[in-house]
Design a protein around this motif. Sequence first.
Motif, PDB file in Angstrom:
ATOM      1  N   PRO A  78       0.783  -1.243   0.000  1.00 59.79           N
ATOM      2  CA  PRO A  78       0.000   0.000   0.000  1.00 59.79           C
ATOM      3  C   PRO A  78       0.811   1.287   0.000  1.00 59.79           C
ATOM      4  CG  PRO A  78      -0.901  -1.569   1.557  1.00 59.79           C
ATOM      5  CD  PRO A  78       0.413  -2.115   1.124  1.00 59.79           C
ATOM      6  N   GLY A  79       2.032   1.284   0.508  1.00 59.85           N
ATOM      7  CA  GLY A  79       2.847   2.491   0.462  1.00 59.85           C
ATOM      8  C   GLY A  79       2.959   3.200   1.796  1.00 59.85           C
ATOM      9  N   GLU A  80       3.546   4.395   1.727  1.00 64.33           N
ATOM     10  CA  GLU A  80       3.940   5.102   2.946  1.00 64.33           C
ATOM     11  C   GLU A  80       2.779   5.762   3.687  1.00 64.33           C
ATOM     12  OE1 GLU A  80       6.984   7.873   2.058  1.00 64.33           O
ATOM     13  OE2 GLU A  80       8.487   6.350   1.549  1.00 64.33           O
ATOM     14  N   GLN A  81       1.782   6.223   2.982  1.00 60.53           N
ATOM     15  CA  GLN A  81       0.689   6.973   3.618  1.00 60.53           C
ATOM     16  C   GLN A  81      -0.620   6.248   3.346  1.00 60.53           C
ATOM     17  OE1 GLN A  81       1.264   9.240   5.675  1.00 60.53           O
ATOM     18  NE2 GLN A  81      -0.491  10.606   5.906  1.00 60.53           N
ATOM     19  N   ALA A  82      -0.678   4.997   3.795  1.00 61.01           N
ATOM     20  CA  ALA A  82      -1.848   4.163   3.558  1.00 61.01           C
ATOM     21  C   ALA A  82      -2.941   4.503   4.567  1.00 61.01           C
ATOM     22  CB  ALA A  82      -1.477   2.690   3.665  1.00 61.01           C
ATOM     23  N   ALA A  83      -4.146   4.755   4.060  1.00 64.10           N
ATOM     24  CA  ALA A  83      -5.265   5.144   4.924  1.00 64.10           C
ATOM     25  C   ALA A  83      -6.103   3.924   5.294  1.00 64.10           C
ATOM     26  CB  ALA A  83      -6.144   6.172   4.220  1.00 64.10           C
ATOM     27  N   ILE A  84      -6.558   3.932   6.528  1.00 64.03           N
ATOM     28  CA  ILE A  84      -7.534   2.951   7.007  1.00 64.03           C
ATOM     29  C   ILE A  84      -8.672   3.730   7.625  1.00 64.03           C
ATOM     30  CG2 ILE A  84      -7.951   0.976   8.509  1.00 64.03           C
ATOM     31  CD1 ILE A  84      -4.892   0.540   8.557  1.00 64.03           C
TER      32      ILE A  84
END
Length: 770
Positions: free
Chosen positions: A593-599
């Motif tokens: 997902p990468g560095e700034q993955a939102a949940i």
Amino acid sequence: MEGQSGNGSALLHRRGPAGPVLSLGQQWRFGGELSDAAAFQPSFADNGFDEVTIPHCVTPLSWQKWKPVDWEKVWIYRRHFQVPEEFSGQRIFLHFEGVMAAATPVVNGHTLPQHLGGFLPFHYEITDLLVKNTNVLALAVDSKWLNVPPTGSPKGASSIDYLLPGGITGSVQLRAVPHIFISDVFAKAMDVLESKRRLEITCTLDAAMIVPGPFRLTATLFDGSRAIAAASGDLAIERTGETQTKLTITDPGKVTLWDVNEPKLYDVVVALSSNGKPVHEYRTRVGFREARFELDGFYLNGRRLQLFGLNRHELYPYAGRAMPPGVLRRDAQILRHEFNCNVVRCSHYPQSEAFLDACDELGLMVWEEIPGWQYVGDDAWQELAVRDVRDMVRRDRNHPSVIIWGVRINESHNNPAFYRRTKEAAKSLDDSRPTSGSMVYHSTSDWLQDVFAYDDYHSASDGSVGLIEPVPGVPFFFSEAVGQFSYGSRGFHNIYRRAADPELQRKQAVYHAQVHDRALANARYGGVIAWCAFEYGSLLNDYAAVKYPGVADVFRIPKLGASFYRAQTDPKIRAVIEPDFYWDFGPETPSGPGEQAAIFSNCDRLELSIDGRPHSVLHPDRTGYPRLRYAPFFDNLTFEGSRKPELRIDGYVGSALLLSRSFSADRSTDQLLLRADDAELVADGSDATRLVFQAVDKFGAPRPFVNGKVKLTLSGSGVIVGDNPFDLGESGGAGAVWIRSAAGRTGLIRIDAEHASLGKRSVEINVRSV
């Protein structure tokens, strides 16, 4: 007699003027494109026509690549019927719920006036045209590009942002009523927050003859089967045609207000009698509620309520607008209970009463508007638009869910003379609701309406979602935002296809979170109805004739963009953990997902583990989203994916673990999800349910970018409406068809689904008698 389709649509049939009804839903003969004028004559041999059930689309459709040339023709339908004995001695009306886009009925060789417009019901009295034996109804359906709202622009189908496949899109019925009958009832709740609340009832009577009185009208308010209040009055019928009279129930007692959290409904029954004998009655459904727009926002029953919603198009794969009531109602359930919206905008035309019924029952508020999209035509076109206002308001003014009338053409230039007429038409029939219309001009000059609704597509200085300052001196909210707008640049180039760029897909939910958070920054903002809920057929900023601004796809399957909406509910109702990413390490996302993955979650705290080892503890981002009730969480989820890590997310409220979700990166354990919305259908030949199939990991989480075809095999009393086999690669690993019942055939439907690598699944649906 009348067949009642399943999934909650019976309410449609028990409202309105009482009397026997003959459903003309089955046994239509469809001749395709009209080529022989003799097809209008009763003696025409139509045994070579296809037998179809309505609702019906004039041309086969897939879920994408629609071509207006396929339906922009004149089509012919025929229906043979006999008038039931119980209709004898009564007035008989032919009622159409909707035909796209113009209809010319011919009854036993007698041509009736053409009706122009595809979104609202219309009827004809045909008492004197019927015969005792077999009658023949021939129907010419004109689906060309007509000078009729919303169409008519010289630019053709690409000039409006939604496609309109032709056909008979709603029910067709014969309705029998007495020679004097109640044709319409408007029950308007007044002063509902006061102890002296009342129900003002306007009744319209239609008389074919003058009959000596006296007549008496009695209106009774019911809570279920219990009568709780009533009012009566005498009247004289002194002329043929329509007569209006009013009754007021002055003391309904302690009623429960209709609210988004408790959508309480009551029935009103108005009965006409003569010399103590019943003549006719009319039933409708109402709710007691006060909905008002003020300078500091929207108020429902005296409390300020932020509008939180999505726009909706009533367009479906494979069928256009020709879906049965149960399918239409499902959209309201998704919006209210899956996406947690409290309001929906019916863009950009009146939508089915089945959908509005569901909104009433679920507590989903509604903005309803007339057909149109930017273009305003000539005088004849405008006359039809004013008629649409009247027909829309008259049909839907008893729905408590409807809180505002859209009487302007979407995003059109000011036209004071025209919009003065549309507002007056609405107010003459219902002065209890404000008027509005979506604007792209930030000015009230020559604006005329009650509430200023603005479609805001612009970037803030940092490239995030921007919101314009409210127009001074008038109630204000946002009728559109986000959509496919390219934040940080210009234009509408963000095509959020599940089968396309995963990084772009992840941005969609973040943009929606931003706009709702920023709308809470100013009390003058009444809220946001963002663009939009579901993808739809369009030739503007499209990919293969599908527009991709929806947080769900055309099949109503949630995309990553829906993760924000799904989390906006109280964890006491439902705990939610919705990653705004796919846990996948394929060629599209080799590092995850990468560095700034939102949940998105409604939990207080998230604890993440990778392969069983603690990874991080997350808290909501209150700095970036200070006003959202449930702000997103962000984490660095960049990994080397060759080891196929497994992710676990635990969600806590306080010290209590409310929900755990796991996600697998191992594609070898992927499987096929197969799910039907409904376990039961009725055998009327039109009732249908969605059958979803999707590639998922071993824990049931969506797997993107899956190729191959799903092959469906059906046995039993139903048919598949949709592409079979279905190519998952085109849709990003998820799709659906609809399973429709077969007329008169009960029993079990079994559907077996097979995919080369995902395996086999099956579901069963019971079909009961009507």
